[in-house]
Write a protein that holds these residues in place. Sequence first.
Motif, mmCIF file in Angstrom:
data_model
loop_
_atom_site.group_PDB
_atom_site.id
_atom_site.type_symbol
_atom_site.label_atom_id
_atom_site.label_comp_id
_atom_site.label_asym_id
_atom_site.label_seq_id
_atom_site.Cartn_x
_atom_site.Cartn_y
_atom_site.Cartn_z
ATOM 1 N N SER A 301 -30.742 -40.750 15.887
ATOM 2 C CA SER A 301 -31.503 -42.201 15.999
ATOM 3 C C SER A 301 -32.501 -42.062 14.643
ATOM 4 O O SER A 301 -32.866 -43.081 14.326
ATOM 5 C CB SER A 301 -32.606 -42.035 17.410
ATOM 6 O OG SER A 301 -33.365 -41.054 17.257
ATOM 7 N N PRO A 304 -31.011 -44.965 10.942
ATOM 8 C CA PRO A 304 -31.004 -46.189 11.525
ATOM 9 C C PRO A 304 -29.951 -47.187 10.528
ATOM 10 O O PRO A 304 -29.558 -48.221 10.748
ATOM 11 C CB PRO A 304 -32.328 -46.753 11.049
ATOM 12 C CG PRO A 304 -33.054 -45.884 9.843
ATOM 13 C CD PRO A 304 -32.276 -44.502 10.135
ATOM 14 N N CYS A 322 -26.742 -43.519 25.904
ATOM 15 C CA CYS A 322 -27.664 -44.048 24.794
ATOM 16 C C CYS A 322 -27.763 -43.463 23.357
ATOM 17 O O CYS A 322 -28.557 -43.813 22.883
ATOM 18 C CB CYS A 322 -29.202 -43.981 25.467
ATOM 19 S SG CYS A 322 -29.200 -44.585 27.341
ATOM 20 N N GLU A 326 -29.034 -46.673 19.045
ATOM 21 C CA GLU A 326 -30.178 -46.854 17.939
ATOM 22 C C GLU A 326 -29.607 -46.829 16.621
ATOM 23 O O GLU A 326 -30.178 -46.514 15.779
ATOM 24 C CB GLU A 326 -31.246 -45.866 18.270
ATOM 25 C CG GLU A 326 -31.933 -46.128 19.573
ATOM 26 C CD GLU A 326 -32.928 -45.365 19.616
ATOM 27 O OE1 GLU A 326 -34.039 -45.000 18.581
ATOM 28 O OE2 GLU A 326 -33.353 -44.639 20.708
ATOM 29 N N PRO A 328 -27.904 -49.445 14.676
ATOM 30 C CA PRO A 328 -27.529 -50.950 14.832
ATOM 31 C C PRO A 328 -26.829 -51.233 13.976
ATOM 32 O O PRO A 328 -26.099 -52.614 14.116
ATOM 33 C CB PRO A 328 -29.151 -51.469 14.485
ATOM 34 C CG PRO A 328 -29.781 -50.321 13.604
ATOM 35 C CD PRO A 328 -29.216 -49.205 14.249
ATOM 36 N N CYS A 352 -31.598 -46.378 28.840
ATOM 37 C CA CYS A 352 -31.538 -46.613 27.386
ATOM 38 C C CYS A 352 -32.977 -47.295 26.969
ATOM 39 O O CYS A 352 -33.552 -48.235 27.733
ATOM 40 C CB CYS A 352 -30.338 -47.200 26.903
ATOM 41 S SG CYS A 352 -28.826 -46.386 27.216
ATOM 42 N N ARG A 353 -33.419 -47.322 25.610
ATOM 43 C CA ARG A 353 -34.339 -48.028 25.120
ATOM 44 C C ARG A 353 -34.197 -49.459 25.007
ATOM 45 O O ARG A 353 -32.933 -49.890 24.992
ATOM 46 C CB ARG A 353 -34.744 -47.509 23.744
ATOM 47 C CG ARG A 353 -35.302 -46.008 23.993
ATOM 48 C CD ARG A 353 -35.802 -45.575 22.602
ATOM 49 N NE ARG A 353 -36.907 -46.357 21.917
ATOM 50 C CZ ARG A 353 -37.381 -46.184 20.722
ATOM 51 N NH1 ARG A 353 -36.884 -45.248 20.032
ATOM 52 N NH2 ARG A 353 -38.392 -46.865 20.272
ATOM 53 N N ASP A 354 -35.321 -50.223 25.190
ATOM 54 C CA ASP A 354 -34.854 -51.796 24.843
ATOM 55 C C ASP A 354 -34.199 -52.157 23.547
ATOM 56 O O ASP A 354 -33.604 -53.194 23.765
ATOM 57 C CB ASP A 354 -36.232 -52.580 25.243
ATOM 58 C CG ASP A 354 -36.661 -52.352 26.747
ATOM 59 O OD1 ASP A 354 -35.802 -52.028 27.306
ATOM 60 O OD2 ASP A 354 -37.908 -52.601 26.860
ATOM 61 N N ILE A 355 -34.382 -51.392 22.494
ATOM 62 C CA ILE A 355 -33.963 -51.802 21.403
ATOM 63 C C ILE A 355 -32.536 -51.295 21.070
ATOM 64 O O ILE A 355 -31.918 -51.773 20.122
ATOM 65 C CB ILE A 355 -34.937 -51.010 20.159
ATOM 66 C CG1 ILE A 355 -34.554 -49.518 20.495
ATOM 67 C CG2 ILE A 355 -36.300 -51.528 20.312
ATOM 68 C CD1 ILE A 355 -35.368 -48.810 19.094
ATOM 69 N N ASN A 356 -31.994 -50.625 22.396
ATOM 70 C CA ASN A 356 -30.500 -50.287 22.023
ATOM 71 C C ASN A 356 -29.650 -51.395 22.080
ATOM 72 O O ASN A 356 -29.882 -52.315 22.786
ATOM 73 C CB ASN A 356 -30.242 -49.281 23.043
ATOM 74 C CG ASN A 356 -30.811 -47.851 22.706
ATOM 75 O OD1 ASN A 356 -31.695 -47.776 22.128
ATOM 76 N ND2 ASN A 356 -30.177 -46.961 23.459
ATOM 77 N N ILE A 357 -28.674 -51.438 21.285
ATOM 78 C CA ILE A 357 -27.513 -52.384 21.204
ATOM 79 C C ILE A 357 -26.020 -51.921 21.089
ATOM 80 O O ILE A 357 -26.088 -50.449 20.686
ATOM 81 C CB ILE A 357 -27.836 -53.495 20.133
ATOM 82 C CG1 ILE A 357 -27.708 -52.916 18.755
ATOM 83 C CG2 ILE A 357 -29.041 -54.152 20.289
ATOM 84 C CD1 ILE A 357 -27.582 -53.595 17.480
#
Length: 818
Positions: A301, A304, A322, A326, A328, A352-357
Amino acid sequence: MDIGSISFISFLMCSVLSSFNSNCRTLASEQATCLGFDECFCTNEGVFACYRDELSGIPSTLPPNTTTVKLKYQNISKIYKADFVDSGYEGLLVLMIQNSKLRDIENGSFASLTSLIEFNLDGNELTSLDATNFHNLFNLKLLSLTSNAVEIIENGTFENLTKLVSLDLSRNKISTLYTGIFSGLVNLIFLSLKENEIYFIDRKTFQVVQNLRTLNLSFNRIRELDNFTFVGLDNLRYLSISDNVIDYVGDDTFQSLSNLSSLSLAQNRLTHLTFSITNDLRNLETLQLNDNQLTSIHNLSILPFLKKLDVSNNIQLSLPFCSLGELPILQSLFMSNTNVTFTLRLFIGTGCRDINIVPPLQHLYIQHSNTKRIDLDLTKALPYLQNLSFGDLDIEIENGSLSVLDNLKVLSLHNLPSSFYRLKFSNSLPSKMTTIVFYGLDNFPVEFLSHAGGERLLRLVIRNSNFEYLPANAFANLSSLENVEIHNGSLLSIDKDALNGLGNLTKLEMTRNRLSTLPEGLFQSTPYLGVLNIHENPWSCDCNLKWLIAYIELITIDNLTECVSPTEMSGKVISLLSESDFQCNDVSFSARLTSSSVTKVVTRIMPSTPMFPTNESTEETTNRTYTRFSTANYATQSTDATDKATAILTASTSAAVSTEDEQKSPDNSQLNLTFIFLGMSGIIVLILLISLGIVGYKYYQLSKKTRSTSQSCADTFSNASFNTREIDDTELYDNVNAKTEETSDPYIYNIPNQHCDVPRRYSLTAPRLKHHNNVPPTVREVRLQTFKSTSNDPNMESEGFSEKIYENQVFRKETSLC
């Protein structure tokens, strides 16, 4: 031949070459300057070059205004200080002494070359370097010492080279790097130490080269990297430490590499890797960790801006849920031959974190991983995917899951179960898909390609297949195909009508199979075929293959295709043979019959009443069996056992087949006249061939004497040195890696061609030229680099010229290489 004649011929040759380059000048006035050396030439552009084993020392004088000296494959064992004093070398800008057995350099030998910018000593026998070797070379920018035997580099060796930007020490015997070894190289940008024997790097060794952008330490014996190995390399962009024996990397090894964009640790012995949060790798875009022994990777992570991640061939590697969510902007993911299960849980889901996509993946390789299912939910989450490679014997593919990949261009299927190719897809393959690659096929998937929308394909590749026969109409409904490749397979025979419908085919490759012959008429449906590669097959060069000689006059065939049998033809290159070289025995012939040829033979000798009962299905099976014979000897024999049968077809299987009613024998006198006529025709043809041979030999002698003249003109077109790199597959339409020479202009590429010893042509007649193999979509100009070998030594470099074959979206239809 006198000097005047040589000069006149030089003028004529240069006039011809001027059609390729307007800068070509007459050599009539300058040829005399180099006549003292049989294998040397010089040009009006200030180049003096010698490429043969003629010199035992540095030439004592040079033509006026010489700025470049190229000495290759000489016998110059030692260079003396007096060699470059008062002899015309004071204005030299480029000096190359390559592959010339150089072992010793007298102190201060190059001190008078104060204007020198580029210095190349590749391929010699130097064992050590010290400061006296490069004293006074204040303006030097490029220094290359590859492929020597350098073991020792004394501190201060490069002290005076303050303007040097590129240093290549690859392929030597350097074992240790001590602090101070690179002192003075304050402007160095490129440093290559690959393929040495380095096992120890002192702390802060690279601290003095703070402007370094590229560092290559691959193919050495490095075991560990501590936290101080790369201190000071704040401007480093590319770092390769692949192909070592590294089993330990400190948590803060990369802490100072804040501008690093590419890191390769591939092919080492790493078992665990943790990226410490103190490491500043925020600009890293490419990370290669393939071919290690990794079981886990932590803290991805902190990367980035990572775009490409390769963890393939780590068979015990697992990634937790997950762990990739991170990243992206991740575009390329290589996970083949791992224990990773590719699902959406790698990116998003519970925990997973909310920012994961789910990143915008474009290239995904998951073959032979622990992935057991490709479902519709997964593929819908990958709308940008352009290249997908998956497969294993126990994988499941949900019906319709591939059709939703609207941007998919290349699909690779690995060792899928036979049941997959029998699926009736509710939706066809993606509409933009142009390439499909199969691995491990047991049968040619005709029905699958037809039903799944294969009519839009441009390229079909089959590797490591098990099928032995290519049937008639094998490529039905694939009329758009331009490129067909069948490599490393078991292919034994091909039906004459196998290529029916391939009206747009421009390139056919069938290398490393078991083919021994090809049926005449195979290419009757491929009018645009321009390239045929069929090497590494056991070709039988008998009369059955004679037709191919006339055909390859119209296309390009690789010059690696050799005969294996008969014994007297073994090892001969097919493209160099004539039709008269392909002979068969008068009584019997050895062949790999195609279905059409078998039908003709059987029709002539099959009786109206069979010798044994048959039915329609039996007859079909019998015909097919004959089609696939690979090493059978057939002969017709007369018999009077019955008034219905007059001949028997015998094969290596000893199977007998009945024949037709005996036909009347032709009149013997007519046969005799025929043989006499053929014999006289053969004699006339032989006389013509001998005459042509004599004329060709005279022409060869003349061209040999004028070779140095034409070589100087050819050198006018030779490009300067290039920086070679491997094109990333994301730049190509067909996802094929290719070695390409990159010029200073990023929009111009040179395609090298090293096979110019045999005259041949390079066909570029594909109807859809925008999909041509080695042309990235951003390129506006392509030059074909043509070489003329100057020696029988296969390791010798060649000189040549380049010719523009592509500009502004338009290809030249046909380019002559030689």
